[in-house]
Design an enzyme around this catalytic site. Structure first.
Site, PDB file in Angstrom:
ATOM      1  N   SER A  38      10.844  -2.625   8.981  1.00 35.13           N
ATOM      2  CA  SER A  38      12.262  -2.970   9.121  1.00 35.13           C
ATOM      3  C   SER A  38      12.551  -3.875  10.324  1.00 35.13           C
ATOM      4  O   SER A  38      13.608  -3.751  10.944  1.00 35.13           O
ATOM      5  CB  SER A  38      13.133  -1.709   9.168  1.00 35.13           C
ATOM      6  OG  SER A  38      13.116  -1.065   7.908  1.00 35.13           O
ATOM      7  N   GLU A  59       2.564   0.485  11.391  1.00 33.66           N
ATOM      8  CA  GLU A  59       3.726   0.463  10.501  1.00 33.66           C
ATOM      9  C   GLU A  59       4.085   1.899  10.142  1.00 33.66           C
ATOM     10  O   GLU A  59       3.510   2.469   9.197  1.00 33.66           O
ATOM     11  CB  GLU A  59       3.397  -0.312   9.220  1.00 33.66           C
ATOM     12  CG  GLU A  59       3.062  -1.772   9.463  1.00 33.66           C
ATOM     13  CD  GLU A  59       3.407  -2.642   8.262  1.00 33.66           C
ATOM     14  OE1 GLU A  59       4.194  -3.563   8.437  1.00 33.66           O
ATOM     15  OE2 GLU A  59       2.906  -2.371   7.156  1.00 33.66           O
ATOM     16  N   GLY A  95      10.905  -0.720   4.795  1.00 26.74           N
ATOM     17  CA  GLY A  95      11.879  -0.948   3.730  1.00 26.74           C
ATOM     18  C   GLY A  95      13.079  -0.023   3.788  1.00 26.74           C
ATOM     19  O   GLY A  95      13.861   0.058   2.833  1.00 26.74           O
ATOM     20  N   GLU A 106       1.542   0.879   1.427  1.00 30.37           N
ATOM     21  CA  GLU A 106       1.821   0.855  -0.018  1.00 30.37           C
ATOM     22  C   GLU A 106       0.520   0.931  -0.812  1.00 30.37           C
ATOM     23  O   GLU A 106       0.480   1.509  -1.897  1.00 30.37           O
ATOM     24  CB  GLU A 106       2.657  -0.389  -0.359  1.00 30.37           C
ATOM     25  CG  GLU A 106       4.100  -0.203   0.126  1.00 30.37           C
ATOM     26  CD  GLU A 106       4.834  -1.458   0.524  1.00 30.37           C
ATOM     27  OE1 GLU A 106       4.400  -2.568   0.172  1.00 30.37           O
ATOM     28  OE2 GLU A 106       5.861  -1.319   1.223  1.00 30.37           O
ATOM     29  N   ASN A 129       4.899 -10.610   5.271  1.00 29.10           N
ATOM     30  CA  ASN A 129       4.304  -9.956   4.104  1.00 29.10           C
ATOM     31  C   ASN A 129       5.320 -10.035   2.968  1.00 29.10           C
ATOM     32  O   ASN A 129       6.321  -9.320   2.975  1.00 29.10           O
ATOM     33  CB  ASN A 129       3.965  -8.498   4.440  1.00 29.10           C
ATOM     34  CG  ASN A 129       3.414  -7.742   3.240  1.00 29.10           C
ATOM     35  OD1 ASN A 129       3.186  -8.340   2.180  1.00 29.10           O
ATOM     36  ND2 ASN A 129       3.200  -6.453   3.389  1.00 29.10           N
ATOM     37  N   TRP A 130       5.030 -10.890   2.012  1.00 37.63           N
ATOM     38  CA  TRP A 130       5.978 -11.119   0.912  1.00 37.63           C
ATOM     39  C   TRP A 130       5.830 -10.106  -0.227  1.00 37.63           C
ATOM     40  O   TRP A 130       6.566 -10.172  -1.217  1.00 37.63           O
ATOM     41  CB  TRP A 130       5.842 -12.559   0.388  1.00 37.63           C
ATOM     42  CG  TRP A 130       6.525 -13.559   1.266  1.00 37.63           C
ATOM     43  CD1 TRP A 130       7.310 -13.306   2.366  1.00 37.63           C
ATOM     44  CD2 TRP A 130       6.517 -14.986   1.120  1.00 37.63           C
ATOM     45  NE1 TRP A 130       7.779 -14.482   2.905  1.00 37.63           N
ATOM     46  CE2 TRP A 130       7.313 -15.523   2.159  1.00 37.63           C
ATOM     47  CE3 TRP A 130       5.916 -15.866   0.202  1.00 37.63           C
ATOM     48  CZ2 TRP A 130       7.512 -16.907   2.305  1.00 37.63           C
ATOM     49  CZ3 TRP A 130       6.113 -17.233   0.352  1.00 37.63           C
ATOM     50  CH2 TRP A 130       6.909 -17.740   1.392  1.00 37.63           C
ATOM     51  N   LYS A 131       4.871  -9.198  -0.110  1.00 34.24           N
ATOM     52  CA  LYS A 131       4.694  -8.138  -1.120  1.00 34.24           C
ATOM     53  C   LYS A 131       4.726  -8.751  -2.529  1.00 34.24           C
ATOM     54  O   LYS A 131       4.169  -9.818  -2.728  1.00 34.24           O
ATOM     55  CB  LYS A 131       5.748  -7.046  -0.900  1.00 34.24           C
ATOM     56  CG  LYS A 131       5.725  -6.556   0.558  1.00 34.24           C
ATOM     57  CD  LYS A 131       6.450  -5.275   0.806  1.00 34.24           C
ATOM     58  CE  LYS A 131       6.305  -4.888   2.270  1.00 34.24           C
ATOM     59  NZ  LYS A 131       6.881  -3.593   2.596  1.00 34.24           N
ATOM     60  N   GLY A 162       8.430  -7.571   6.502  1.00 28.08           N
ATOM     61  CA  GLY A 162       8.557  -7.558   5.053  1.00 28.08           C
ATOM     62  C   GLY A 162       9.828  -8.269   4.626  1.00 28.08           C
ATOM     63  O   GLY A 162       9.920  -9.493   4.616  1.00 28.08           O
ATOM     64  N   GLY A 163      10.852  -7.481   4.286  1.00 26.46           N
ATOM     65  CA  GLY A 163      12.083  -8.013   3.695  1.00 26.46           C
ATOM     66  C   GLY A 163      12.689  -9.194   4.436  1.00 26.46           C
ATOM     67  O   GLY A 163      13.115 -10.173   3.802  1.00 26.46           O
ATOM     68  N   HIS A 178      -2.642  -1.363   3.854  1.00 23.50           N
ATOM     69  CA  HIS A 178      -1.179  -1.262   3.947  1.00 23.50           C
ATOM     70  C   HIS A 178      -0.741   0.083   3.362  1.00 23.50           C
ATOM     71  O   HIS A 178      -1.337   0.567   2.394  1.00 23.50           O
ATOM     72  CB  HIS A 178      -0.528  -2.423   3.189  1.00 23.50           C
ATOM     73  CG  HIS A 178       0.946  -2.509   3.447  1.00 23.50           C
ATOM     74  ND1 HIS A 178       1.845  -1.696   2.801  1.00 23.50           N
ATOM     75  CD2 HIS A 178       1.673  -3.283   4.297  1.00 23.50           C
ATOM     76  CE1 HIS A 178       3.069  -1.975   3.242  1.00 23.50           C
ATOM     77  NE2 HIS A 178       2.990  -2.938   4.159  1.00 23.50           N
TER      78      HIS A 178
END
Ligand code: 13P
Length: 242
Positions: free
Chosen positions: A206, A163, A169, A95, A9-11, A227-228, A93
């Site tokens: 994470s 999640e 994050g 977010e 997931n590159w957000k 993610g990151g 999600h």
């Protein structure tokens, strides 16, 4: 689906130049046996990824509107996602829920839209830190599932991403035993309410190269939503091969 899904997931990260640079360094080798890989870039980068993705690697979007078309400035339909070659769409999600006010009713409508257009939804669920500390994790997660999936049998396959909001994050990954407890509760809920559904349960929050193997070995975990650590090809490749 039999395979384990490892999803990036590159957000709201990366430009067209960044994507070119990523795929210059991304191996053309197929995913390891039994593993599927999927990329979820920002909407405008979907066609570029479709053109650069190695054979067999999947494409997904991070969100969709529930209507098939209409006067909804700034929104994207599942019909268009299908047209652009998306295999998957993330729905609900945290977010989207927390920063953009998406309700369970809205998320349920988005799930129905994804099914209508043959884009496999990945429904994201998870508790906040105060809910975990208050012992309400399973109530929250199973409540989201009940509201977002509804009572009618899902018409086709879908996935669930657990999640925990406090792990996203933050660098605080869930301990495998905590992930196992929630994954097993989700599996039991699905078995009770939608027996026989084609559904995998992914863990997200994470995930890093050094935590991926233990998470993938955790009972009930059939994939990872990263993610990151998916933004860099070397670290995402290490997770895919964990
Ligand atoms: P991080 O891996 O950066 O914690 O993000 C998790 C996530 O939100 C994936 O959807």
């Amino acid at each position: 689906m039999e395979s384990v899904l490892v999803a990036a997931n590159w957000k709201m990260y990366k430009t067209t130049a960044d994507v070119q640079h990523f795929f210059d360094r991304w191996s053309r080798d197929p995913a390891p046996p039994g593993r599927e890989v999927a990329f979820f870039p920002p909407f405008p980068l979907l066609p570029l990824l479709r053109s650069l993705l190695p054979q067999g690697q999947a494409l997904g979007a991070q969100n969709a509107h529930e209507a098939d078309e209409g006067a909804f400035t700034g929104e994207v339909s599942c019909a268009l996602l299908k047209d652009l070659g998306c295999d998957y769409v993330l729905i609900g999600h945290s977010e989207r829920r927390n920063l953009f006010g998406e309700t369970d009713a809205r998320i349920a409508a988005k799930m129905r839209a994804a099914f209508r257009h043959g884009v496999r939804p990945i429904l994201c669920v998870g508790e906040h830190l105060d809910e975990r500390q208050g012992g309400r994790t399973l109530d929250v997660v199973l409540g989201q599932l009940a509201e977002d999936l509804g009572a009618a049998p899902p018409p086709s396959g879908f996935d669930v991403a657990y999640e925990p909001v406090w792990a996203i994050g933050t660098g605080k990954v869930a301990r495998p035993q905590d992930a196992a407890e929630v994954h097993e509760a989700i599996l039991a809920w699905l078995h009770e309410h939608h027996a026989g559904a084609d559904a995998r349960i992914l863990y997200g929050g994470s995930v890093k190269p050094d935590s991926a193997a233990a998470l993938l070995a955790t009972p009930g975990v059939r994939g990872l939503l990263v993610g990151g650590a998916s933004l860099d090809p070397a670290s995402f490749a290490a997770i895919l091969r964990a």
